[in-house]
Design an enzyme around this catalytic site. Structure first.
Site, PDB file in Angstrom:
ATOM      1  N   CYS A  88      -4.516  -2.932   4.477  1.00  0.00           N
ATOM      2  CA  CYS A  88      -4.651  -2.780   5.929  1.00  0.00           C
ATOM      3  C   CYS A  88      -4.580  -4.164   6.608  1.00  0.00           C
ATOM      4  O   CYS A  88      -3.556  -4.828   6.533  1.00  0.00           O
ATOM      5  CB  CYS A  88      -5.909  -2.000   6.280  1.00  0.00           C
ATOM      6  SG  CYS A  88      -5.900  -1.356   7.983  1.00  0.00           S
ATOM      7  N   HIS A 194      -4.505   2.917   3.429  1.00  0.00           N
ATOM      8  CA  HIS A 194      -5.709   2.694   2.621  1.00  0.00           C
ATOM      9  C   HIS A 194      -5.600   3.466   1.303  1.00  0.00           C
ATOM     10  O   HIS A 194      -5.798   4.689   1.296  1.00  0.00           O
ATOM     11  CB  HIS A 194      -6.950   3.168   3.380  1.00  0.00           C
ATOM     12  CG  HIS A 194      -7.327   2.298   4.522  1.00  0.00           C
ATOM     13  ND1 HIS A 194      -8.213   1.247   4.400  1.00  0.00           N
ATOM     14  CD2 HIS A 194      -6.939   2.308   5.816  1.00  0.00           C
ATOM     15  CE1 HIS A 194      -8.356   0.649   5.574  1.00  0.00           C
ATOM     16  NE2 HIS A 194      -7.590   1.275   6.450  1.00  0.00           N
ATOM     17  N   GLU A 196      -7.731   3.563  -1.040  1.00  0.00           N
ATOM     18  CA  GLU A 196      -9.047   4.119  -1.371  1.00  0.00           C
ATOM     19  C   GLU A 196      -9.356   5.390  -0.588  1.00  0.00           C
ATOM     20  O   GLU A 196     -10.305   6.116  -0.925  1.00  0.00           O
ATOM     21  CB  GLU A 196     -10.141   3.074  -1.129  1.00  0.00           C
ATOM     22  CG  GLU A 196     -10.510   2.810   0.314  1.00  0.00           C
ATOM     23  CD  GLU A 196      -9.556   1.900   1.069  1.00  0.00           C
ATOM     24  OE1 GLU A 196      -9.871   1.538   2.217  1.00  0.00           O
ATOM     25  OE2 GLU A 196      -8.489   1.542   0.508  1.00  0.00           O
TER      26      GLU A 196
END
Length: 214
Positions: A88, A194, A196
């Protein structure tokens, strides 16, 4: 394997660490995942992850505020050529400059600048938030091994990477305009999305990063 996730006061550190621990168990055994604000620990790491959320200038300022951190990042990524992943805003900081609330210098590792997203369609809101389908470069980078063109990943951002050289773009998405989803050169890669938060696709990308030999 020691993975350093850089803590400079801006990043989804807990979620990132959990994703690397989970993907790492399957990919490389049991890597040591260290969330750290210690430049010496970053310099000793086998792989480095630079997360980031918020504004470009604030994130760059947070890095600069940790004595020796920018130098440690340059040492590990540019001199020692160890695998480096920006996530990001961490990806955006790889640029020469960011144009969010003025012009601010970035790390300058990949030529280009960070510009506001302008979809050109009132139905498409900014920030660009939610799931979007990847369009992978051909041939696909090793970071996307086993990930299909069109796979969906999760974004939250209002600014995007405009590279000077489109050959640096590893993936993009369509949001009224092409938006850089991943960028890279040599041992350095970054994702605007992202991993994650991108479920199985994100974990596969993390595992690919952990086994990548640039």
């Amino acid at each position: 394997m020691r993975i350093a996730i850089v803590d400079y006061g801006s990043g989804n550190l807990r979620s990132a660490a959990k994703a690397f621990e989970r993907a790492g168990r399957d990919a490389v055994g049991a890597p040591e995942v260290l969330v750290t604000a210690d430049p010496a620990a970053v310099a000793k790491a086998d792989r480095v992850v630079l997360p980031g959320v918020g504004a470009f200038a604030d994130c760059m300022g947070g890095l600069a505020a940790i004595d020796g951190m920018v130098e440690a990042l340059r040492l590990v990524a540019l001199e020692r050529a160890r695998p480096f992943l920006g996530i990001c805003i961490g990806m955006q900081l790889l640029a020469e400059r960011g144009l969010e609330h003025g012009s601010h210098d970035g790390l300058g590792w990949i030529e280009g600048e960070i510009r506001a997203i302008e979809p050109g369609d009132r139905r498409l809101k900014v920030p660009h938030m939610g799931w979007n389908a990847l369009r992978l470069a051909r041939p696909p980078h090793a970071l996307f091994d086993g990930i299909e063109d069109g796979a969906h990943v999760y974004f939250v951002h209002s600014y995007g990477f405009a590279p000077a050289d489109r050959a640096r773009v590893l993936a993009e998405v369509d949001y009224g305009q092409p938006i850089t989803a991943a960028i890279g050169r040599d041992n350095i890669v970054g994702t605007q999305f992202h991993p994650e938060k991108s479920q199985a696709i994100g974990l596969r990308l993390v595992a690919n990063f952990l086994t990548w030999s640039p």
